[in-house]
Design an enzyme around this catalytic site. Structure first.
Site, PDB file in Angstrom:
ATOM      1  N   GLY A 102       4.528   0.307   1.622  1.00 56.25           N
ATOM      2  CA  GLY A 102       5.162  -0.920   0.853  1.00 56.25           C
ATOM      3  C   GLY A 102       5.638  -0.532  -0.538  1.00 56.25           C
ATOM      4  N   ASN A 146       2.491   7.909  18.905  1.00 58.23           N
ATOM      5  CA  ASN A 146       0.965   7.563  18.375  1.00 58.23           C
ATOM      6  C   ASN A 146      -0.018   7.475  19.406  1.00 58.23           C
ATOM      7  OD1 ASN A 146       1.795   7.344  15.450  1.00 58.23           O
ATOM      8  ND2 ASN A 146       2.836   5.197  15.927  1.00 58.23           N
ATOM      9  N   LYS A 192       8.238   5.569  19.351  1.00 51.90           N
ATOM     10  CA  LYS A 192       7.072   5.982  18.361  1.00 51.90           C
ATOM     11  C   LYS A 192       6.014   5.683  18.693  1.00 51.90           C
ATOM     12  CE  LYS A 192       6.534   5.921  13.339  1.00 51.90           C
ATOM     13  NZ  LYS A 192       6.579   5.126  12.211  1.00 51.90           N
ATOM     14  N   GLU A 217      -5.675   0.877  13.363  1.00 59.68           N
ATOM     15  CA  GLU A 217      -4.548  -0.023  14.247  1.00 59.68           C
ATOM     16  C   GLU A 217      -4.632   0.353  15.924  1.00 59.68           C
ATOM     17  OE1 GLU A 217      -1.105   1.060  11.591  1.00 59.68           O
ATOM     18  OE2 GLU A 217      -0.940  -1.002  11.359  1.00 59.68           O
ATOM     19  N   GLY A 249       0.738  -1.162   0.147  1.00 58.83           N
ATOM     20  CA  GLY A 249      -0.152   0.040   0.117  1.00 58.83           C
ATOM     21  C   GLY A 249       0.903   1.114  -0.027  1.00 58.83           C
TER      22      GLY A 249
HETATM   23  P1  NAD Z   1      -1.861   0.705   3.661  1.00 58.72           P
HETATM   24  O1  NAD Z   1      -3.272   0.286   4.232  1.00 58.72           O
HETATM   25  O2  NAD Z   1      -1.647   1.762   2.514  1.00 58.72           O
HETATM   26  O3  NAD Z   1      -1.102  -0.600   3.128  1.00 58.72           O
HETATM   27  C1  NAD Z   1      -1.414  -1.882   3.621  1.00 58.72           C
HETATM   28  C2  NAD Z   1      -1.467  -2.783   2.466  1.00 58.72           C
HETATM   29  O4  NAD Z   1      -1.493  -4.115   2.675  1.00 58.72           O
HETATM   30  C3  NAD Z   1      -2.837  -2.745   1.627  1.00 58.72           C
HETATM   31  O5  NAD Z   1      -2.693  -2.167   0.386  1.00 58.72           O
HETATM   32  C4  NAD Z   1      -3.322  -4.132   1.578  1.00 58.72           C
HETATM   33  O6  NAD Z   1      -4.246  -4.483   0.452  1.00 58.72           O
HETATM   34  C5  NAD Z   1      -2.448  -5.000   1.946  1.00 58.72           C
HETATM   35  N1  NAD Z   1      -2.455  -6.120   2.403  1.00 58.72           N
HETATM   36  C6  NAD Z   1      -3.460  -6.447   3.330  1.00 58.72           C
HETATM   37  N2  NAD Z   1      -3.266  -7.977   3.781  1.00 58.72           N
HETATM   38  C7  NAD Z   1      -2.113  -8.534   3.034  1.00 58.72           C
HETATM   39  C8  NAD Z   1      -1.846  -9.750   2.584  1.00 58.72           C
HETATM   40  N3  NAD Z   1      -2.233 -10.531   3.243  1.00 58.72           N
HETATM   41  N4  NAD Z   1      -0.926  -9.798   1.978  1.00 58.72           N
HETATM   42  C9  NAD Z   1      -0.469  -8.753   1.005  1.00 58.72           C
HETATM   43  N5  NAD Z   1      -0.898  -7.680   1.050  1.00 58.72           N
HETATM   44  C10 NAD Z   1      -1.739  -7.272   2.184  1.00 58.72           C
HETATM   45  O7  NAD Z   1      -1.017   0.847   4.929  1.00 58.72           O
HETATM   46  P2  NAD Z   1       0.427   1.850   5.073  1.00 58.72           P
HETATM   47  O8  NAD Z   1      -0.142   3.199   5.538  1.00 58.72           O
HETATM   48  O9  NAD Z   1       1.093   1.583   4.134  1.00 58.72           O
HETATM   49  O10 NAD Z   1       0.649   1.196   6.427  1.00 58.72           O
HETATM   50  C11 NAD Z   1       1.275   0.043   6.642  1.00 58.72           C
HETATM   51  C12 NAD Z   1       2.201  -0.283   7.993  1.00 58.72           C
HETATM   52  O11 NAD Z   1       3.150   0.727   8.134  1.00 58.72           O
HETATM   53  C13 NAD Z   1       1.065   0.148   9.291  1.00 58.72           C
HETATM   54  O12 NAD Z   1       1.362  -0.731  10.265  1.00 58.72           O
HETATM   55  C14 NAD Z   1       1.517   1.560   9.635  1.00 58.72           C
HETATM   56  O13 NAD Z   1       1.287   1.952  10.804  1.00 58.72           O
HETATM   57  C15 NAD Z   1       2.846   1.570   9.379  1.00 58.72           C
HETATM   58  N6  NAD Z   1       3.463   2.727   8.937  1.00 58.72           N
HETATM   59  C16 NAD Z   1       2.693   3.682   8.163  1.00 58.72           C
HETATM   60  C17 NAD Z   1       3.093   4.823   7.915  1.00 58.72           C
HETATM   61  C18 NAD Z   1       2.589   5.826   6.926  1.00 58.72           C
HETATM   62  O14 NAD Z   1       2.760   7.092   6.936  1.00 58.72           O
HETATM   63  N7  NAD Z   1       1.555   5.501   6.196  1.00 58.72           N
HETATM   64  C19 NAD Z   1       4.583   5.424   8.295  1.00 58.72           C
HETATM   65  C20 NAD Z   1       5.261   4.371   9.257  1.00 58.72           C
HETATM   66  C21 NAD Z   1       4.582   3.235   9.303  1.00 58.72           C
END
Ligand code: NAD
Length: 331
Positions: A35, A212, A208, A291, A32
């Site tokens: 990633g 949060n 962190k 979360e 997402g």
């Molecule tokens: P997001 O919702 O944008 O992405 C998550 C992705 O995982 C989705 O696209 C979903 O389809 C996919 N997914 C779910 N189950 C799956 C599976 N079994 N196999 C493959 N893909 C699967 O979330 P995000 O914002 O990218 O956050 C991801 C993690 O990183 C979270 O724990 C978040 O707290 C952390 N994080 C986010 C940020 C931010 O700024 N967005 C910053 C630091 C950490």
């Protein structure tokens, strides 16, 4: 003696050549917002395989490439392999980075197990507590690596992500995996991701987490940007309650926090990110699951185990759960 010296020198050079020739194979499980950002950056220095369940996102990447919008207004497009089916990744990977939301960590770790080679490692850079434990249950302690990152971003539309903020990334060191971790760090560095191996990752994860705990639920309930929280006395009072409970739980867990004044640190982050919408607010606004369970909920759970009262975090968690449960009935 000289012969031994020459053999060592040869082996060192040969090792360097092998390392230079061999690109790491990295699967991103959960491509997402985060990633995609890490996948895009790493694809300049390694072979990247994006695995995500979101069909529209995967299709857009395969059709038009993965577009990353940066804060300076410049967009970059790259073309990593993307799939919804992990069985389409040919061969084993050296590293699986888990970037699903925390409630999908178990499924993601099972996918990592399918893809990783015998010596491969799985790294989590997710937020909250408990991801490492879920992964270790499936992959084993020795193959699970904890990390924390200050990069930030948002999925805008399928195939297009905003890279909203850059910052340091820390990855947990271990003597057993030190050699491969060093190679992973070199790959991250060549890809432009500032990264440090740390022996003290718990401190950074909790550092962190407490930020949060202070910001996320409150911003989501009040529907305000981060900046409002730190300058409104009525908000600060609730923030101070949630943070002091979390600090008490951290101390009971034997954690030394990376800053002296946690509430001031939370307020500083509010000021530094004044216009940002916290990720929990974004989730609530689009009717998605949050979360909260691994953030405020984790403080309540650990507080219970230590006999530390956590009424503020309990109420924040329950309000967020109620918002999730009523998203379709909102007036
Ligand atoms: P997001 O919702 O944008 O992405 C998550 C992705 O995982 C989705 O696209 C979903 O389809 C996919 N997914 C779910 N189950 C799956 C599976 N079994 N196999 C493959 N893909 C699967 O979330 P995000 O914002 O990218 O956050 C991801 C993690 O990183 C979270 O724990 C978040 O707290 C952390 N994080 C986010 C940020 C931010 O700024 N967005 C910053 C630091 C950490």
């Amino acid at each position: 003696m000289r012969k031994l010296f020459l053999i060592c020198k040869y082996l060192k050079t040969y090792g360097q050549v092998l390392r230079w020739r061999y690109k790491l194979r990295i699967a991103i499980i959960g491509a997402g917002a985060m990633g995609s950002i890490f996948g895009a950056m790493l694809s300049s220095a390694s072979d990247v395989y994006l695995v995500d369940l979101l069909e529209a996102h995967v299709q857009a990447i395969n059709k038009n490439g993965l577009v990353i919008e940066k804060t300076d207004g410049v967009s970059e497009t790259c073309y990593p392999f993307a799939t919804t089916d992990p069985m389409e990744v040919e061969g084993e990977v050296d590293l699986a980075i888990i970037f699903t939301k925390s409630y999908d960590t178990e499924a993601a770790a099972k996918t990592a197990k399918l893809l990783l080679g015998e010596r491969g490692l799985a790294l989590t850079l997710q937020n909250g507590l408990g991801n490492v434990e879920v992964m270790a249950e499936i992959l084993g302690d020795e193959r699970t690596v904890a990390g924390v990152t200050s990069h930030g971003g948002t999925l805008l539309t399928p195939g297009r992500v905003r890279h909203a903020g850059q910052g340091p990334t820390y990855v947990g060191d271990s003597p057993l995996n030190h050699q491969i971790l060093t190679q992973i760090m070199e790959t991250f560095t060549s890809a432009g991701i500032g990264v440090t191996l740390s022996d003290n990752l718990e401190t950074l994860i909790w550092g962190k987490l407490i930020i949060n705990v202070g910001i996320n639920a409150l911003a989501a309930i009040l529907r305000v940007p981060n900046g409002v929280l730190g300058v409104t006395p009525a908000c600060e009072k609730i923030m101070a309650g949630a943070v002091s409970e979390a600090v008490a739980v951290a101390h009971a867990s034997g954690i030394q926090l990376p800053y002296d004044d946690p509430l001031q640190q939370v307020k500083k982050v509010c000021a530094d990110t004044a216009r940002n919408r916290a990720s929990m607010l974004q989730d609530i606004l689009r009717g998605a699951r949050t979360e909260v369970g691994v953030i405020n909920g984790a403080i309540v759970e650990k507080g219970n185990a230590f006999g530390i009262p956590t009424p503020c975090n309990r109420l924040l968690s329950e309000l967020i759960q109620a918002l999730e449960a009523t998203s379709e009935k909102r007036l």
